[in-house]
Design a protein around this motif. Structure first.
Motif, PDB file in Angstrom:
ATOM      1  N   VAL A 100       0.849  -1.201   0.000  1.00 45.37           N
ATOM      2  CA  VAL A 100       0.000   0.000   0.000  1.00 45.37           C
ATOM      3  C   VAL A 100       0.878   1.242   0.000  1.00 45.37           C
ATOM      4  O   VAL A 100       1.841   1.331   0.764  1.00 45.37           O
ATOM      5  CB  VAL A 100      -0.927   0.007   1.231  1.00 45.37           C
ATOM      6  N   GLY A 101       0.545   2.191  -0.876  1.00 42.45           N
ATOM      7  CA  GLY A 101       1.298   3.442  -0.952  1.00 42.45           C
ATOM      8  C   GLY A 101       2.442   3.402  -1.938  1.00 42.45           C
ATOM      9  O   GLY A 101       3.045   4.439  -2.236  1.00 42.45           O
ATOM     10  N   ASP A 102       2.768   2.219  -2.477  1.00 43.13           N
ATOM     11  CA  ASP A 102       3.853   2.137  -3.473  1.00 43.13           C
ATOM     12  C   ASP A 102       3.474   2.918  -4.730  1.00 43.13           C
ATOM     13  O   ASP A 102       2.349   2.776  -5.239  1.00 43.13           O
ATOM     14  CB  ASP A 102       4.111   0.682  -3.884  1.00 43.13           C
ATOM     15  N   LEU A 103       4.407   3.698  -5.234  1.00 43.92           N
ATOM     16  CA  LEU A 103       4.255   4.279  -6.570  1.00 43.92           C
ATOM     17  C   LEU A 103       4.568   3.151  -7.558  1.00 43.92           C
ATOM     18  O   LEU A 103       5.674   2.606  -7.562  1.00 43.92           O
ATOM     19  CB  LEU A 103       5.230   5.438  -6.767  1.00 43.92           C
ATOM     20  N   THR A 104       3.567   2.771  -8.331  1.00 45.29           N
ATOM     21  CA  THR A 104       3.686   1.611  -9.217  1.00 45.29           C
ATOM     22  C   THR A 104       3.788   2.096 -10.654  1.00 45.29           C
ATOM     23  O   THR A 104       2.954   2.886 -11.109  1.00 45.29           O
ATOM     24  CB  THR A 104       2.452   0.709  -9.036  1.00 45.29           C
ATOM     25  N   GLU A 105       4.832   1.647 -11.340  1.00 45.01           N
ATOM     26  CA  GLU A 105       5.065   2.080 -12.725  1.00 45.01           C
ATOM     27  C   GLU A 105       5.009   0.866 -13.636  1.00 45.01           C
ATOM     28  O   GLU A 105       5.630  -0.164 -13.355  1.00 45.01           O
ATOM     29  CB  GLU A 105       6.424   2.760 -12.849  1.00 45.01           C
ATOM     30  N   LEU A 106       4.251   1.013 -14.725  1.00 53.44           N
ATOM     31  CA  LEU A 106       4.102  -0.092 -15.680  1.00 53.44           C
ATOM     32  C   LEU A 106       4.666   0.329 -17.025  1.00 53.44           C
ATOM     33  O   LEU A 106       4.260   1.357 -17.589  1.00 53.44           O
ATOM     34  CB  LEU A 106       2.630  -0.485 -15.815  1.00 53.44           C
ATOM     35  N   PHE A 107       5.630  -0.464 -17.495  1.00 55.55           N
ATOM     36  CA  PHE A 107       6.290  -0.203 -18.771  1.00 55.55           C
ATOM     37  C   PHE A 107       5.859  -1.284 -19.766  1.00 55.55           C
ATOM     38  O   PHE A 107       5.692  -2.450 -19.388  1.00 55.55           O
ATOM     39  CB  PHE A 107       7.804  -0.245 -18.613  1.00 55.55           C
ATOM     40  N   ALA A 108       5.692  -0.884 -21.020  1.00 52.32           N
ATOM     41  CA  ALA A 108       5.251  -1.841 -22.030  1.00 52.32           C
ATOM     42  C   ALA A 108       6.094  -1.685 -23.286  1.00 52.32           C
ATOM     43  O   ALA A 108       6.577  -0.588 -23.593  1.00 52.32           O
ATOM     44  CB  ALA A 108       3.772  -1.612 -22.356  1.00 52.32           C
ATOM     45  N   ARG A 109       6.271  -2.798 -23.981  1.00 53.26           N
ATOM     46  CA  ARG A 109       6.947  -2.721 -25.283  1.00 53.26           C
ATOM     47  C   ARG A 109       6.435  -3.827 -26.188  1.00 53.26           C
ATOM     48  O   ARG A 109       6.043  -4.917 -25.733  1.00 53.26           O
ATOM     49  CB  ARG A 109       8.466  -2.799 -25.149  1.00 53.26           C
ATOM     50  N   LEU A 110       6.463  -3.536 -27.466  1.00 51.23           N
ATOM     51  CA  LEU A 110       6.020  -4.501 -28.471  1.00 51.23           C
ATOM     52  C   LEU A 110       6.945  -5.704 -28.492  1.00 51.23           C
ATOM     53  O   LEU A 110       8.170  -5.548 -28.529  1.00 51.23           O
ATOM     54  CB  LEU A 110       6.027  -3.812 -29.841  1.00 51.23           C
ATOM     55  N   GLU A 111       6.345  -6.911 -28.469  1.00 52.63           N
ATOM     56  CA  GLU A 111       7.159  -8.113 -28.615  1.00 52.63           C
ATOM     57  C   GLU A 111       7.114  -8.606 -30.060  1.00 52.63           C
ATOM     58  O   GLU A 111       8.128  -8.850 -30.673  1.00 52.63           O
ATOM     59  CB  GLU A 111       6.672  -9.202 -27.667  1.00 52.63           C
ATOM     60  N   ARG A 112       5.875  -8.766 -30.599  1.00 51.39           N
ATOM     61  CA  ARG A 112       5.755  -9.184 -31.997  1.00 51.39           C
ATOM     62  C   ARG A 112       4.367  -8.866 -32.523  1.00 51.39           C
ATOM     63  O   ARG A 112       3.423  -8.676 -31.748  1.00 51.39           O
ATOM     64  CB  ARG A 112       6.036 -10.691 -32.178  1.00 51.39           C
ATOM     65  N   THR A 113       4.264  -8.808 -33.836  1.00 55.69           N
ATOM     66  CA  THR A 113       2.951  -8.655 -34.461  1.00 55.69           C
ATOM     67  C   THR A 113       2.713  -9.845 -35.384  1.00 55.69           C
ATOM     68  O   THR A 113       3.649 -10.405 -35.959  1.00 55.69           O
ATOM     69  CB  THR A 113       2.854  -7.364 -35.308  1.00 55.69           C
ATOM     70  N   GLY A 114       1.434 -10.231 -35.532  1.00 54.01           N
ATOM     71  CA  GLY A 114       1.038 -11.268 -36.477  1.00 54.01           C
ATOM     72  C   GLY A 114       0.103 -10.660 -37.505  1.00 54.01           C
ATOM     73  O   GLY A 114       0.190  -9.461 -37.802  1.00 54.01           O
ATOM     74  N   ASN A 115      -0.822 -11.484 -38.024  1.00 58.17           N
ATOM     75  CA  ASN A 115      -1.786 -10.949 -38.986  1.00 58.17           C
ATOM     76  C   ASN A 115      -2.800 -10.027 -38.312  1.00 58.17           C
ATOM     77  O   ASN A 115      -3.109  -8.939 -38.802  1.00 58.17           O
ATOM     78  CB  ASN A 115      -2.521 -12.097 -39.686  1.00 58.17           C
ATOM     79  N   THR A 116      -3.319 -10.524 -37.168  1.00 55.01           N
ATOM     80  CA  THR A 116      -4.297  -9.716 -36.421  1.00 55.01           C
ATOM     81  C   THR A 116      -3.860  -9.497 -34.977  1.00 55.01           C
ATOM     82  O   THR A 116      -4.479  -8.716 -34.262  1.00 55.01           O
ATOM     83  CB  THR A 116      -5.675 -10.419 -36.399  1.00 55.01           C
ATOM     84  N   SER A 117      -2.813 -10.217 -34.545  1.00 53.39           N
ATOM     85  CA  SER A 117      -2.449 -10.197 -33.123  1.00 53.39           C
ATOM     86  C   SER A 117      -1.208  -9.358 -32.847  1.00 53.39           C
ATOM     87  O   SER A 117      -0.353  -9.175 -33.722  1.00 53.39           O
ATOM     88  CB  SER A 117      -2.231 -11.628 -32.627  1.00 53.39           C
ATOM     89  N   ILE A 118      -1.141  -8.895 -31.611  1.00 51.46           N
ATOM     90  CA  ILE A 118      -0.039  -8.044 -31.148  1.00 51.46           C
ATOM     91  C   ILE A 118       0.369  -8.555 -29.768  1.00 51.46           C
ATOM     92  O   ILE A 118      -0.450  -8.564 -28.845  1.00 51.46           O
ATOM     93  CB  ILE A 118      -0.504  -6.576 -31.028  1.00 51.46           C
ATOM     94  N   SER A 119       1.617  -9.010 -29.636  1.00 53.27           N
ATOM     95  CA  SER A 119       2.113  -9.465 -28.331  1.00 53.27           C
ATOM     96  C   SER A 119       2.895  -8.330 -27.686  1.00 53.27           C
ATOM     97  O   SER A 119       3.746  -7.701 -28.325  1.00 53.27           O
ATOM     98  CB  SER A 119       3.033 -10.669 -28.488  1.00 53.27           C
ATOM     99  N   VAL A 120       2.586  -8.082 -26.417  1.00 49.85           N
ATOM    100  CA  VAL A 120       3.196  -6.959 -25.696  1.00 49.85           C
ATOM    101  C   VAL A 120       3.755  -7.465 -24.372  1.00 49.85           C
ATOM    102  O   VAL A 120       3.077  -8.174 -23.620  1.00 49.85           O
ATOM    103  CB  VAL A 120       2.164  -5.840 -25.433  1.00 49.85           C
ATOM    104  N   GLU A 121       4.996  -7.068 -24.108  1.00 51.37           N
ATOM    105  CA  GLU A 121       5.657  -7.399 -22.854  1.00 51.37           C
ATOM    106  C   GLU A 121       5.403  -6.259 -21.873  1.00 51.37           C
ATOM    107  O   GLU A 121       5.485  -5.086 -22.262  1.00 51.37           O
ATOM    108  CB  GLU A 121       7.146  -7.547 -23.153  1.00 51.37           C
TER     109      GLU A 121
END
Ligand SMILES: CC(C)(COP(=O)(O)OP(=O)(O)OC[C@H]1O[C@@H](n2cnc3c(N)ncnc32)[C@H](O)[C@@H]1OP(=O)(O)O)[C@@H](O)C(=O)NCCC(=O)NCCS
Length: 140
Positions: A75-96
């Protein structure tokens, strides 16, 4: 792993800061730590920011390929979320997604608390899979 908070690692094709949020008492589990489901929800939202940019529209989460809780969020932690592209397909997008948490007022307490890989699908107005523009590129 490299620290995504380092500005030198911060290009659009690399880690992006998607969310900064303080973990609140309402998000705790029975033991007083932050509930894993809250972290998963935030991570899904963080990952979707990349997918929405790439798909240039509506996406749906189709799978969570990996979710690892590395350390508790308090409780009280400053929480940071980082994202980056892993791969793309025909319709799909994988994100880390990487989640970091830091107690206040102690920046030295910054911890890598979770890692996940989400798969999103670009969908049309009826919720059906939609082909990504090729080559798929991030636009801001
Ligand atoms: C997302 C949805 C539209 C996909 O429709 P679908 O008919 O199952 O689609 P497909 O089987 O053709 O798969 C679409 C893409 O997802 C990928 N995919 C499907 N299941 C997957 C899995 N378990 N892991 C990784 N990728 C997966 C496929 O490989 C395909 O990728 P590609 O087009 O890049 O090759 C549909 O499953 C759905 O509506 N699911 C519910 C979504 C939801 O409510 N999410 C929670 C709230 S956002």
């Amino acid at each position: 792993m490299k620290d995504p908070a380092n500005p030198e690692n911060g290009s659009l094709d690399d880690w992006q800061l998607a969310i900064r949020v303080v973990a609140m008492p309402a998000d705790t589990n029975a033991y007083g730590d932050i509930f894993g489901g809250w972290i998963m929800s935030q991570a899904d939202i963080a990952g979707s920011t990349i997918a929405i940019q790439l798909a240039q529209g509506r996406v749906a989460t189709v799978a969570v390929k990996e979710f690892r809780f590395l350390a508790p969020v308090l409780v009280g932690d400053l929480t940071e979320l980082f994202a980056r592209l892993e791969r793309t397909g025909n319709t799909s997008i994988s994100v880390e997604v990487d989640v970091w948490a830091q107690g206040e007022p102690d920046p030295g307490s910054r911890r890598h608390v979770a890692h996940a890989v989400f798969v999103y699908v670009a969908v049309d107005a009826d919720g059906r899979p939609r082909q990504l523009a090729q080559p798929a590129t991030i636009t801001t």
